[in-house]
Design a protein around this motif. Structure first.
Motif, PDB file in Angstrom:
ATOM      1  N   THR A 191      -2.230   2.723  -6.461  1.00 52.70           N
ATOM      2  CA  THR A 191      -1.676   3.849  -5.712  1.00 52.70           C
ATOM      3  C   THR A 191      -1.562   3.498  -4.239  1.00 52.70           C
ATOM      4  O   THR A 191      -2.587   3.265  -3.581  1.00 52.70           O
ATOM      5  CB  THR A 191      -2.563   5.100  -5.876  1.00 52.70           C
ATOM      6  N   PRO A 192      -0.366   3.455  -3.682  1.00 51.60           N
ATOM      7  CA  PRO A 192      -0.222   3.148  -2.258  1.00 51.60           C
ATOM      8  C   PRO A 192      -0.967   4.144  -1.384  1.00 51.60           C
ATOM      9  O   PRO A 192      -1.029   5.348  -1.678  1.00 51.60           O
ATOM     10  CB  PRO A 192       1.294   3.245  -2.028  1.00 51.60           C
ATOM     11  N   GLY A 193      -1.559   3.635  -0.301  1.00 52.23           N
ATOM     12  CA  GLY A 193      -2.244   4.480   0.654  1.00 52.23           C
ATOM     13  C   GLY A 193      -3.679   4.806   0.312  1.00 52.23           C
ATOM     14  O   GLY A 193      -4.374   5.437   1.111  1.00 52.23           O
ATOM     15  N   GLN A 212       2.962  -6.272   0.921  1.00 51.45           N
ATOM     16  CA  GLN A 212       2.563  -4.903   0.601  1.00 51.45           C
ATOM     17  C   GLN A 212       1.060  -4.679   0.770  1.00 51.45           C
ATOM     18  O   GLN A 212       0.603  -3.543   0.931  1.00 51.45           O
ATOM     19  CB  GLN A 212       2.964  -4.599  -0.854  1.00 51.45           C
ATOM     20  N   ALA A 258      -4.376   5.427   6.186  1.00 52.79           N
ATOM     21  CA  ALA A 258      -4.539   5.400   4.734  1.00 52.79           C
ATOM     22  C   ALA A 258      -5.823   6.152   4.394  1.00 52.79           C
ATOM     23  O   ALA A 258      -6.572   6.570   5.286  1.00 52.79           O
ATOM     24  CB  ALA A 258      -4.596   3.970   4.213  1.00 52.79           C
ATOM     25  N   TRP A 284      -5.745  -2.102   0.519  1.00 55.16           N
ATOM     26  CA  TRP A 284      -4.843  -1.056   0.047  1.00 55.16           C
ATOM     27  C   TRP A 284      -3.409  -1.558   0.013  1.00 55.16           C
ATOM     28  O   TRP A 284      -3.098  -2.632   0.546  1.00 55.16           O
ATOM     29  CB  TRP A 284      -4.969   0.196   0.889  1.00 55.16           C
ATOM     30  N   LEU A 285      -2.560  -0.783  -0.643  1.00 53.64           N
ATOM     31  CA  LEU A 285      -1.141  -1.084  -0.731  1.00 53.64           C
ATOM     32  C   LEU A 285      -0.392  -0.215   0.267  1.00 53.64           C
ATOM     33  O   LEU A 285      -0.585   0.991   0.302  1.00 53.64           O
ATOM     34  CB  LEU A 285      -0.628  -0.813  -2.157  1.00 53.64           C
ATOM     35  N   ASP A 286       0.457  -0.848   1.049  1.00 50.08           N
ATOM     36  CA  ASP A 286       1.197  -0.127   2.084  1.00 50.08           C
ATOM     37  C   ASP A 286       2.285   0.719   1.459  1.00 50.08           C
ATOM     38  O   ASP A 286       2.834   0.367   0.405  1.00 50.08           O
ATOM     39  CB  ASP A 286       1.794  -1.148   3.052  1.00 50.08           C
ATOM     40  N   ARG A 311      -2.633  -4.715   2.429  1.00 46.88           N
ATOM     41  CA  ARG A 311      -3.323  -4.632   3.713  1.00 46.88           C
ATOM     42  C   ARG A 311      -4.829  -4.737   3.454  1.00 46.88           C
ATOM     43  O   ARG A 311      -5.329  -4.276   2.428  1.00 46.88           O
ATOM     44  CB  ARG A 311      -3.025  -3.309   4.421  1.00 46.88           C
ATOM     45  N   THR A 371      -6.631  -9.261  -5.048  1.00 46.90           N
ATOM     46  CA  THR A 371      -5.269  -8.820  -5.287  1.00 46.90           C
ATOM     47  C   THR A 371      -4.514  -9.899  -6.053  1.00 46.90           C
ATOM     48  O   THR A 371      -5.043 -10.970  -6.334  1.00 46.90           O
ATOM     49  CB  THR A 371      -4.545  -8.480  -3.968  1.00 46.90           C
TER      50      THR A 371
END
Length: 273
Positions: free
Chosen positions: A93-95, A14, A60, A271-273, A16, A111
């Motif tokens: 928060t993804p993105g 998840q 993103a 970031w989170l995908d 990136r 992370t």
């Protein structure tokens, strides 16, 4: 962009991450070409175009802080604006891209091995040093340990540290970062619990007169290990990670401000995908 660095670390699928270089932007010298800093004298339209290029490439939303060499940490949401005064940020928060701008300072990405939360920090020597052994790395670690609703909520910090992963990006190298004796003394006299002052002193090697060459990534590694984090990746202090010596690839404040008057900023993002 082909020259941008893709951190090599075994993160959750998840997660990136990226580290930009000078390549792929719209700015003119001495900011050529992908300057992401809006505080260095560059054309604001060029900076905005560069930030849009970054966002499109990542698919993103990068959030840019107003960094002040401190240790404040902010939590990012989908609607968080640019310009918050802080030197570290964290999000679930993804993105939303946690972003740290640098041009010799050390960028740090963080992370958990199970994903879910990511963070970024801007660690110059002042922010790394902090006050009374508490600086930007300790602050972002504390924010990670106490992040609301995280799957590790309620675990002891030493348990959480075992599952954290840290990537150190390019910065001014120990063959280029010359400091005065007051910096060496400040680090050795205010060591956090678990950091051996002798190991800190070993990060400073004599230069000319009373000056020293400082190993910023090694100082950061000592701090992380004292917190119990052993999964450390990226910058090991070798020449390939030095922003000063790799002029065609990286901006460097120390190198460029002397000869050109100013320079741009690259960025580390996670970031989170």
């Amino acid at each position: 962009m082909s020259s941008w660095l893709q951190p090599q670390w075994p993160t959750h699928p998840q997660v990136r991450s990226v580290f930009t270089t000078r390549d792929g932007g719209h700015s003119q010298p001495p900011y050529g070409s992908l300057n992401l800093g809006d505080h260095v004298g560059d054309d604001p339209a060029a900076v905005q175009a560069n930030r849009q290029t970054l966002a499109r490439t990542l698919a993103a939303h990068p959030v840019f802080l107003q960094q002040v060499h401190g240790w404040n940490v902010v939590t990012l949401q989908a609607d968080t604006p640019d310009g918050l005064v802080a030197d570290a940020c964290i999000t679930a928060t993804p993105g939303v891209v946690c972003t740290a701008m640098v041009a010799d300072c050390l960028p740090v990405l963080l992370t958990h091995k199970h994903g879910g939360v990511v963070a970024a920090a801007h660690a110059g020597w002042r922010g790394l040093l902090g006050r009374d052994g508490f600086g930007v790395l300790e602050a972002v670690f504390d924010a990670f340990c106490h992040f609301p609703d995280a799957q590790w909520a309620g675990n002891a910090p030493d348990q959480i540290a075992q599952d954290l992963q840290v990537w150190l990006g390019p910065c001014i190298g120990p063959q280029a970062f010359e400091v005065g004796p007051e910096v060496r003394e400040a680090f050795s006299s205010t060591c956090p619990l678990g950091v051996d002052p002798a190991q800190v002193l070993a990060c400073f090697t004599p230069s000319v007169g009373d000056r020293y060459w400082a190993d910023l990534p090694q100082l950061a590694r000592l701090r992380w290990r004292a917190l119990g984090v052993s999964a450390l990746y990226g910058n090991d202090g070798s020449a390939e990670w030095c922003t000063v010596s790799r002029e065609s690839l990286f901006f460097s404040h120390r190198r460029d401000s002397r000869s050109l008057g100013s320079t741009g900023r690259q960025a580390a993002g996670i970031w989170l995908d």
